[in-house]
Design an enzyme around this catalytic site. Structure first.
Site, PDB file in Angstrom:
ATOM      1  N   HIS A 116      23.676  74.423 -13.362  1.00 19.02           N
ATOM      2  CA  HIS A 116      22.503  75.055 -12.738  1.00 19.02           C
ATOM      3  C   HIS A 116      22.599  75.196 -11.217  1.00 19.02           C
ATOM      4  CE1 HIS A 116      20.475  75.434 -16.511  1.00 19.02           C
ATOM      5  NE2 HIS A 116      20.612  74.147 -16.770  1.00 19.02           N
ATOM      6  N   ARG A 122      13.076  70.078 -22.532  1.00 18.03           N
ATOM      7  CA  ARG A 122      14.203  70.917 -22.143  1.00 18.03           C
ATOM      8  C   ARG A 122      15.350  70.058 -21.616  1.00 18.03           C
ATOM      9  NH1 ARG A 122      17.684  74.558 -22.754  1.00 18.03           N
ATOM     10  NH2 ARG A 122      17.223  76.666 -22.113  1.00 18.03           N
ATOM     11  N   CYS A 155      24.252  68.206 -14.432  1.00 14.88           N
ATOM     12  CA  CYS A 155      23.248  69.290 -14.472  1.00 14.88           C
ATOM     13  C   CYS A 155      23.630  70.357 -13.440  1.00 14.88           C
ATOM     14  CB  CYS A 155      21.856  68.762 -14.127  1.00 14.88           C
ATOM     15  SG  CYS A 155      21.294  67.327 -15.061  1.00 14.88           S
ATOM     16  N   CYS A 188      19.273  69.988 -22.978  1.00 11.71           N
ATOM     17  CA  CYS A 188      20.488  70.165 -22.171  1.00 11.71           C
ATOM     18  C   CYS A 188      21.381  68.922 -22.281  1.00 11.71           C
ATOM     19  CB  CYS A 188      20.142  70.488 -20.719  1.00 11.71           C
ATOM     20  SG  CYS A 188      19.712  72.243 -20.504  1.00 11.71           S
TER      21      CYS A 188
HETATM   22  C1  HEC Z   1      26.785  73.268 -19.996  1.00  9.53           C
HETATM   23  C2  HEC Z   1      25.802  73.847 -19.106  1.00  9.53           C
HETATM   24  C3  HEC Z   1      24.485  73.099 -18.893  1.00  9.53           C
HETATM   25  C4  HEC Z   1      24.306  71.846 -18.377  1.00  9.53           C
HETATM   26  C5  HEC Z   1      25.383  70.866 -17.967  1.00  9.53           C
HETATM   27  C6  HEC Z   1      22.885  71.670 -18.262  1.00  9.53           C
HETATM   28  N1  HEC Z   1      22.229  72.772 -18.699  1.00  9.53           N
HETATM   29 FE1  HEC Z   1      20.242  73.148 -18.495  1.00  9.53          FE
HETATM   30  N2  HEC Z   1      20.500  74.975 -19.414  1.00  9.53           N
HETATM   31  C7  HEC Z   1      21.692  75.475 -19.855  1.00  9.53           C
HETATM   32  C8  HEC Z   1      21.476  76.771 -20.478  1.00  9.53           C
HETATM   33  C9  HEC Z   1      22.541  77.664 -21.098  1.00  9.53           C
HETATM   34  C10 HEC Z   1      20.090  77.026 -20.381  1.00  9.53           C
HETATM   35  C11 HEC Z   1      19.347  78.299 -20.863  1.00  9.53           C
HETATM   36  C12 HEC Z   1      19.588  79.418 -19.871  1.00  9.53           C
HETATM   37  C13 HEC Z   1      19.041  79.070 -18.523  1.00  9.53           C
HETATM   38  O1  HEC Z   1      17.823  79.197 -18.290  1.00  9.53           O
HETATM   39  O2  HEC Z   1      19.820  78.563 -17.683  1.00  9.53           O
HETATM   40  C14 HEC Z   1      19.519  75.885 -19.677  1.00  9.53           C
HETATM   41  C15 HEC Z   1      18.180  75.777 -19.323  1.00  9.53           C
HETATM   42  C16 HEC Z   1      17.635  74.729 -18.596  1.00  9.53           C
HETATM   43  C17 HEC Z   1      16.275  74.687 -18.135  1.00  9.53           C
HETATM   44  C18 HEC Z   1      15.209  75.748 -18.381  1.00  9.53           C
HETATM   45  C19 HEC Z   1      15.240  76.771 -17.287  1.00  9.53           C
HETATM   46  C20 HEC Z   1      14.082  77.723 -17.332  1.00  9.53           C
HETATM   47  O3  HEC Z   1      14.036  78.640 -16.479  1.00  9.53           O
HETATM   48  O4  HEC Z   1      13.176  77.556 -18.139  1.00  9.53           O
HETATM   49  C21 HEC Z   1      16.122  73.512 -17.464  1.00  9.53           C
HETATM   50  C22 HEC Z   1      14.863  73.018 -16.816  1.00  9.53           C
HETATM   51  C23 HEC Z   1      17.404  72.826 -17.497  1.00  9.53           C
HETATM   52  N3  HEC Z   1      18.297  73.597 -18.184  1.00  9.53           N
HETATM   53  C24 HEC Z   1      17.638  71.590 -16.927  1.00  9.53           C
HETATM   54  C25 HEC Z   1      18.856  70.915 -17.026  1.00  9.53           C
HETATM   55  C26 HEC Z   1      19.060  69.562 -16.552  1.00  9.53           C
HETATM   56  C27 HEC Z   1      18.031  68.701 -15.874  1.00  9.53           C
HETATM   57  C28 HEC Z   1      20.351  69.243 -16.839  1.00  9.53           C
HETATM   58  C29 HEC Z   1      21.044  67.906 -16.681  1.00  9.53           C
HETATM   59  C30 HEC Z   1      20.478  66.810 -17.432  1.00  9.53           C
HETATM   60  C31 HEC Z   1      20.958  70.416 -17.440  1.00  9.53           C
HETATM   61  N4  HEC Z   1      20.014  71.393 -17.555  1.00  9.53           N
HETATM   62  C32 HEC Z   1      22.290  70.529 -17.780  1.00  9.53           C
HETATM   63  C33 HEC Z   1      22.936  74.893 -19.690  1.00  9.53           C
HETATM   64  C34 HEC Z   1      23.176  73.665 -19.125  1.00  9.53           C
END
Ligand code: HEC
Length: 271
Positions: free
Chosen positions: A189, A228, A185, A232
């Site tokens: 992020h 969410r 994650c 992801c």
């Molecule tokens: C390959 C890249 C990637 C990974 C790895 C990833 N994410 Fe994301 N995530 C994104 C994208 C693209 C978005 C939509 C744009 C943004 O808000 O970052 C998102 C959005 C989110 C959001 C919403 C943010 C908001 O402001 O509403 C959350 C919460 C989130 N991710 C949690 C996680 C968690 C917990 C993990 C691990 C389990 C994870 N992400 C792993 C790419 C990723």
């Protein structure tokens, strides 16, 4: 460097009652993002990706100026809260306080209790029926509850050995590599926040939990924080974990604690 330290120290007091571990983890995270984007104020992290990307922020502000697409659903959630008798459960009697209190570590069950977990238990008690975990009714009701606490600050407490163990499991999960692409994650992020991933700009983890449940244009509706997470995980081609499972809740516990001191907001629109 000197300036950075002053800023971080200034934020430190907001973390207040949280234990030393949480406070120092969050301090590190805030310090990291402050170095990455020196001009972004701490309070602006409630706005997720919009704090980093002026282009999409304009669109966000336009949406907030009008009638946001989730307004009706959130209103409906407020009616459902009463209709299904959720106001009768002790844990939900004061909705704003419930939003601020959860997630917390319950010493009796030795488990993290999330707001959605309480909603599910209370709904079952009042109606004899099961409530889903990710979207629809639970997201509407939870969003309405969150709105009652808008302007109050996230304040997740991690006290005692067992609570720390749950927090540490969530933290390890957040920073651990997994899935077909061997990513964490944090890879997206934290370490790549502000950079582009396909059509998206990656949001910083700081503030991720201040506007939940969120509305997503892609979903054409509301979804819980754990919905969410599920999305992801799927994009990472990682093993799915069920919403409201112990691991998911521990991840949420850590993740929410990283937003301590930030305001809960009703501006819940995301792409
Ligand atoms: C390959 C890249 C990637 C990974 C790895 C990833 N994410 Fe994301 N995530 C994104 C994208 C693209 C978005 C939509 C744009 C943004 O808000 O970052 C998102 C959005 C989110 C959001 C919403 C943010 C908001 O402001 O509403 C959350 C919460 C989130 N991710 C949690 C996680 C968690 C917990 C993990 C691990 C389990 C994870 N992400 C792993 C790419 C990723």
């Amino acid at each position: 460097m000197k300036k950075l330290i002053t800023v971080v120290a200034g934020i430190g007091f907001l973390v207040g009652a949280a234990s030393a571990d949480v406070a120092s983890d969050q301090k590190d995270l805030i310090g990291y993002f402050k170095a990455l984007k020196p001009n972004v104020e701490f309070a602006d992290y409630t706005n997720g990706v919009y704090a980093y990307d002026a282009g999409s922020r304009d669109q966000f502000e336009e949406i907030l100026d009008g009638i946001p697409p989730y307004e009706e659903a959130v209103e409906k959630g407020g009616k459902e809260f009463v209709k299904f008798g959720l106001n009768k459960c002790a844990a939900l009697k004061d909705p704003a306080a419930a939003r601020v209190k959860h997630p917390y570590f319950d010493e009796a069950t030795q488990k993290v209790v999330t707001l959605e977990g309480v909603l599910k238990a209370c709904y079952l008690e009042q109606t004899g029926k099961k409530l889903g975990s990710n979207k629809g009714k639970i997201a509407r009701i939870s969003a309405w509850i969150s709105d009652q606490a808008a302007g109050e600050k996230v304040n997740v407490k991690v006290e005692g050995a067992a609570a720390n163990a749950a927090y540490n499991q969530g933290k390890a999960y957040f920073y651990g590599k997994r899935g077909e692409f061997n990513m964490s994650c944090a890879d997206c992020h934290v370490y790549n926040a502000g950079k582009k991933a396909r059509a998206d700009i990656l949001s910083p983890a700081l503030g991720h939990t201040t506007h939940v449940p969120m509305y997503r244009a892609k979903w054409a509706g509301l979804g819980t924080l754990q919905r969410r997470y599920g999305g992801c995980l799927k994009n990472m081609r990682a093993k799915p974990i069920s919403s409201q499972s112990e691991l998911m809740n521990n991840l949420e516990y850590f993740h929410q604690a990283m937003s301590n001191g930030l305001e809960i907001t009703d501006a819940r629109y995301r792409k």
